[in-house]
Motif scaffolding. Sequence first.
Motif, PDB file in Angstrom:
ATOM      1  N   ALA A 148       0.997  -1.236   0.050  1.00 48.29           N
ATOM      2  CA  ALA A 148      -0.053   0.066   0.120  1.00 48.29           C
ATOM      3  C   ALA A 148       0.877   1.236  -0.091  1.00 48.29           C
ATOM      4  O   ALA A 148       1.736   1.489   0.901  1.00 48.29           O
ATOM      5  CB  ALA A 148      -0.854   0.003   1.146  1.00 48.29           C
ATOM      6  N   VAL A 149       0.719   2.059  -0.925  1.00 47.40           N
ATOM      7  CA  VAL A 149       1.361   3.247  -1.275  1.00 47.40           C
ATOM      8  C   VAL A 149       0.715   4.528  -0.940  1.00 47.40           C
ATOM      9  O   VAL A 149      -0.456   4.588  -1.593  1.00 47.40           O
ATOM     10  CB  VAL A 149       2.310   3.137  -2.580  1.00 47.40           C
ATOM     11  CG1 VAL A 149       2.940   4.491  -3.082  1.00 47.40           C
ATOM     12  CG2 VAL A 149       3.131   2.134  -2.707  1.00 47.40           C
ATOM     13  N   ASP A 150       1.213   5.564  -0.539  1.00 54.48           N
ATOM     14  CA  ASP A 150       0.579   6.849  -0.367  1.00 54.48           C
ATOM     15  C   ASP A 150       1.561   8.023   0.184  1.00 54.48           C
ATOM     16  O   ASP A 150       2.549   7.499   0.939  1.00 54.48           O
ATOM     17  CB  ASP A 150      -0.593   6.783   0.811  1.00 54.48           C
ATOM     18  CG  ASP A 150      -1.630   7.867   0.567  1.00 54.48           C
ATOM     19  OD1 ASP A 150      -1.571   9.069   0.714  1.00 54.48           O
ATOM     20  OD2 ASP A 150      -2.884   7.438   0.243  1.00 54.48           O
ATOM     21  N   ILE A 151       1.232   9.197  -0.151  1.00 48.94           N
ATOM     22  CA  ILE A 151       2.261  10.162   0.060  1.00 48.94           C
ATOM     23  C   ILE A 151       1.972  10.919   1.457  1.00 48.94           C
ATOM     24  O   ILE A 151       2.651  11.577   2.124  1.00 48.94           O
ATOM     25  CB  ILE A 151       2.248  11.387  -1.023  1.00 48.94           C
ATOM     26  CG1 ILE A 151       3.442  12.113  -0.808  1.00 48.94           C
ATOM     27  CG2 ILE A 151       0.866  12.202  -0.946  1.00 48.94           C
ATOM     28  CD1 ILE A 151       3.534  13.201  -1.868  1.00 48.94           C
ATOM     29  N   ASN A 152       0.662  10.573   1.824  1.00 41.62           N
ATOM     30  CA  ASN A 152       0.204  11.109   2.951  1.00 41.62           C
ATOM     31  C   ASN A 152       0.546   9.963   4.223  1.00 41.62           C
ATOM     32  O   ASN A 152       0.031   8.877   4.255  1.00 41.62           O
ATOM     33  CB  ASN A 152      -1.179  11.354   3.124  1.00 41.62           C
ATOM     34  CG  ASN A 152      -1.621  12.134   4.308  1.00 41.62           C
ATOM     35  OD1 ASN A 152      -1.165  12.278   5.296  1.00 41.62           O
ATOM     36  ND2 ASN A 152      -2.831  12.766   4.101  1.00 41.62           N
ATOM     37  N   PRO A 153       1.278  10.398   5.212  1.00 45.54           N
ATOM     38  CA  PRO A 153       1.700   9.555   6.466  1.00 45.54           C
ATOM     39  C   PRO A 153       0.351   9.144   7.188  1.00 45.54           C
ATOM     40  O   PRO A 153       0.410   8.152   7.719  1.00 45.54           O
ATOM     41  CB  PRO A 153       2.869  10.250   6.994  1.00 45.54           C
ATOM     42  CG  PRO A 153       2.672  11.913   6.605  1.00 45.54           C
ATOM     43  CD  PRO A 153       2.155  11.749   5.400  1.00 45.54           C
ATOM     44  N   GLU A 154      -0.469   9.849   7.456  1.00 43.66           N
ATOM     45  CA  GLU A 154      -1.901   9.599   7.992  1.00 43.66           C
ATOM     46  C   GLU A 154      -2.484   8.543   7.373  1.00 43.66           C
ATOM     47  O   GLU A 154      -3.038   7.690   8.212  1.00 43.66           O
ATOM     48  CB  GLU A 154      -2.526  10.917   8.012  1.00 43.66           C
ATOM     49  CG  GLU A 154      -3.767  10.585   8.907  1.00 43.66           C
ATOM     50  CD  GLU A 154      -4.691  11.962   8.997  1.00 43.66           C
ATOM     51  OE1 GLU A 154      -5.583  11.958   9.815  1.00 43.66           O
ATOM     52  OE2 GLU A 154      -4.302  13.077   8.491  1.00 43.66           O
ATOM     53  N   CYS A 155      -2.298   8.340   6.039  1.00 41.02           N
ATOM     54  CA  CYS A 155      -3.018   7.302   5.461  1.00 41.02           C
ATOM     55  C   CYS A 155      -2.192   5.838   5.615  1.00 41.02           C
ATOM     56  O   CYS A 155      -2.750   5.057   5.795  1.00 41.02           O
ATOM     57  CB  CYS A 155      -3.381   7.691   3.777  1.00 41.02           C
ATOM     58  SG  CYS A 155      -4.433   8.941   3.402  1.00 41.02           S
ATOM     59  N   LEU A 156      -1.241   6.209   5.656  1.00 36.63           N
ATOM     60  CA  LEU A 156      -0.205   4.903   5.726  1.00 36.63           C
ATOM     61  C   LEU A 156      -0.362   4.379   7.302  1.00 36.63           C
ATOM     62  O   LEU A 156      -0.505   3.051   7.519  1.00 36.63           O
ATOM     63  CB  LEU A 156       1.495   5.216   5.577  1.00 36.63           C
ATOM     64  CG  LEU A 156       1.799   5.664   4.208  1.00 36.63           C
ATOM     65  CD1 LEU A 156       3.284   5.797   4.057  1.00 36.63           C
ATOM     66  CD2 LEU A 156       1.478   4.567   3.065  1.00 36.63           C
ATOM     67  N   ALA A 157      -0.516   5.523   8.168  1.00 38.41           N
ATOM     68  CA  ALA A 157      -0.687   4.813   9.679  1.00 38.41           C
ATOM     69  C   ALA A 157      -2.162   4.114   9.784  1.00 38.41           C
ATOM     70  O   ALA A 157      -2.330   3.319  10.443  1.00 38.41           O
ATOM     71  CB  ALA A 157      -0.752   6.063  10.782  1.00 38.41           C
ATOM     72  N   ALA A 158      -3.132   4.686   9.022  1.00 35.61           N
ATOM     73  CA  ALA A 158      -4.611   4.252   8.897  1.00 35.61           C
ATOM     74  C   ALA A 158      -4.398   2.810   8.537  1.00 35.61           C
ATOM     75  O   ALA A 158      -5.168   1.893   8.897  1.00 35.61           O
ATOM     76  CB  ALA A 158      -5.485   5.083   8.150  1.00 35.61           C
ATOM     77  N   THR A 159      -3.787   2.758   7.310  1.00 40.02           N
ATOM     78  CA  THR A 159      -3.750   1.274   6.578  1.00 40.02           C
ATOM     79  C   THR A 159      -3.110   0.320   7.552  1.00 40.02           C
ATOM     80  O   THR A 159      -3.660  -0.804   7.605  1.00 40.02           O
ATOM     81  CB  THR A 159      -2.988   1.381   5.368  1.00 40.02           C
ATOM     82  OG1 THR A 159      -3.676   2.190   4.215  1.00 40.02           O
ATOM     83  CG2 THR A 159      -2.596   0.166   4.811  1.00 40.02           C
ATOM     84  N   THR A 160      -2.109   0.829   8.113  1.00 36.63           N
ATOM     85  CA  THR A 160      -1.442  -0.142   9.088  1.00 36.63           C
ATOM     86  C   THR A 160      -2.176  -0.693  10.403  1.00 36.63           C
ATOM     87  O   THR A 160      -2.518  -1.693  10.445  1.00 36.63           O
ATOM     88  CB  THR A 160      -0.005   0.543   9.782  1.00 36.63           C
ATOM     89  OG1 THR A 160       0.912   0.841   8.763  1.00 36.63           O
ATOM     90  CG2 THR A 160       0.670  -0.160  10.719  1.00 36.63           C
ATOM     91  N   PHE A 161      -3.127   0.456  10.767  1.00 39.84           N
ATOM     92  CA  PHE A 161      -4.003  -0.082  11.953  1.00 39.84           C
ATOM     93  C   PHE A 161      -5.072  -0.725  11.401  1.00 39.84           C
ATOM     94  O   PHE A 161      -5.445  -1.817  12.026  1.00 39.84           O
ATOM     95  CB  PHE A 161      -4.522   1.409  12.432  1.00 39.84           C
ATOM     96  CG  PHE A 161      -5.245   1.130  13.757  1.00 39.84           C
ATOM     97  CD1 PHE A 161      -4.737   1.028  14.873  1.00 39.84           C
ATOM     98  CD2 PHE A 161      -6.754   0.631  13.586  1.00 39.84           C
ATOM     99  CE1 PHE A 161      -5.493   0.725  16.026  1.00 39.84           C
ATOM    100  CE2 PHE A 161      -7.357   0.625  14.822  1.00 39.84           C
ATOM    101  CZ  PHE A 161      -6.791   0.819  16.097  1.00 39.84           C
ATOM    102  N   ASN A 162      -5.541  -0.451  10.255  1.00 43.38           N
ATOM    103  CA  ASN A 162      -6.773  -1.188   9.554  1.00 43.38           C
ATOM    104  C   ASN A 162      -6.299  -2.716   9.375  1.00 43.38           C
ATOM    105  O   ASN A 162      -7.285  -3.539   9.389  1.00 43.38           O
ATOM    106  CB  ASN A 162      -7.485  -0.442   8.415  1.00 43.38           C
ATOM    107  CG  ASN A 162      -8.122   0.750   8.696  1.00 43.38           C
ATOM    108  OD1 ASN A 162      -8.832   0.882   9.992  1.00 43.38           O
ATOM    109  ND2 ASN A 162      -8.240   1.871   7.884  1.00 43.38           N
ATOM    110  N   ALA A 163      -5.158  -2.835   8.834  1.00 41.15           N
ATOM    111  CA  ALA A 163      -4.699  -4.138   8.665  1.00 41.15           C
ATOM    112  C   ALA A 163      -4.786  -5.315   9.594  1.00 41.15           C
ATOM    113  O   ALA A 163      -4.979  -6.258   9.496  1.00 41.15           O
ATOM    114  CB  ALA A 163      -3.286  -3.899   7.782  1.00 41.15           C
ATOM    115  N   ALA A 164      -4.195  -4.486  10.784  1.00 47.36           N
ATOM    116  CA  ALA A 164      -4.145  -5.230  12.070  1.00 47.36           C
ATOM    117  C   ALA A 164      -5.586  -5.634  12.568  1.00 47.36           C
ATOM    118  O   ALA A 164      -5.801  -6.763  12.929  1.00 47.36           O
ATOM    119  CB  ALA A 164      -3.202  -4.339  13.076  1.00 47.36           C
TER     120      ALA A 164
END
Length: 354
Positions: A171-187
Amino acid sequence: MISVDGLGPTDYERADAARLTRLPQHDLLVMAGARFGDLAPWRHPEYLRAVAGLPEEQALAALFVLGRQVPEGSLPAPLLALLSHAKIVSVGSGLLSADYALVRLEGLTLLAAWRAAGREVGSYAPWVGTDTSTLCRLVAARRTARTALDLGCGTGALAMTAARNGARALAVDINPECLAATTFNAALNGLADRVAVRQADMAALDLGERFDLVISNPPFLPLRRGALGWLAGEGGPDGLDFVWAIVRQLPELLTERGEALVQFASFGDQRGPFCAAQLADELPGLGLSARMLLKPPTPPRWPAFAERDEQGNLAGDLGREYRAYVQSIGATHYHPCVLSLRPGDGGLTIGRYS
């Protein structure tokens, strides 16, 4: 902003994140798009009655669905510690507030921006909406991909949908907030071992690998870049800056039998989107073939989130700029579509999405 620094699998297990996924009323948030015409079930008595009947989960429902404050002691201490550590809730005067909505989308439980739940508060990212749901269903039907790339991941819904089919997803994004959300949501959805995240600009990728499935629901607001001051959102005057950037990089991203799915919308007329002719011209040079599936068109629509006047039209200089552009290109329709691209020389075909 969501933060996941230092959080590991045991943190999620100790906090019993699974109990968040046992909230059936959250399905109404997605169903609302078809049943009520929006993604805001908290406006409707039927939804409120459903929540009222679940006393054990009322605190979570109040926080993450209705956007209400609850007393600090309303949540189990381990869960509160996790949510506070991840900066998903905030505390003030003994009351908890949720900085993100909890939504259900195609069987996934996702933390998303409140704007995705119909509230004009907070950030626009990580966003999820009906376009995401459409693309998730298409991704779910692609069951043979071993590797997947989600460009502009937002909540990570597309990457997780591919991962549920067994793919290893990036999962790739320029916005670190989206990367954090993806990490949390995957867990949260038990997919942490199959979804990796990476910060990158989708318009200038250097990933060093190829993928069986490339998926993107990129920003395509038809406004010049920077008009709203967002990190990512506007797609240029025609809304297609990111779309073209993705398409032109696909020869370096797709495996020999890979496929890309890109969702966007394009100005056009009664015959179809204007971008189709340019796409047909460029495909041979890229070594790609494509099928464009069109949804029912609308009149040229005002981009979301921009300032509007009392009649709902774009206001001020931005509105004048937008209207002048639409008039200059002779656009009478706005065509939502999904584009499927593969290596090959089959040209471009156009159909209808149902």
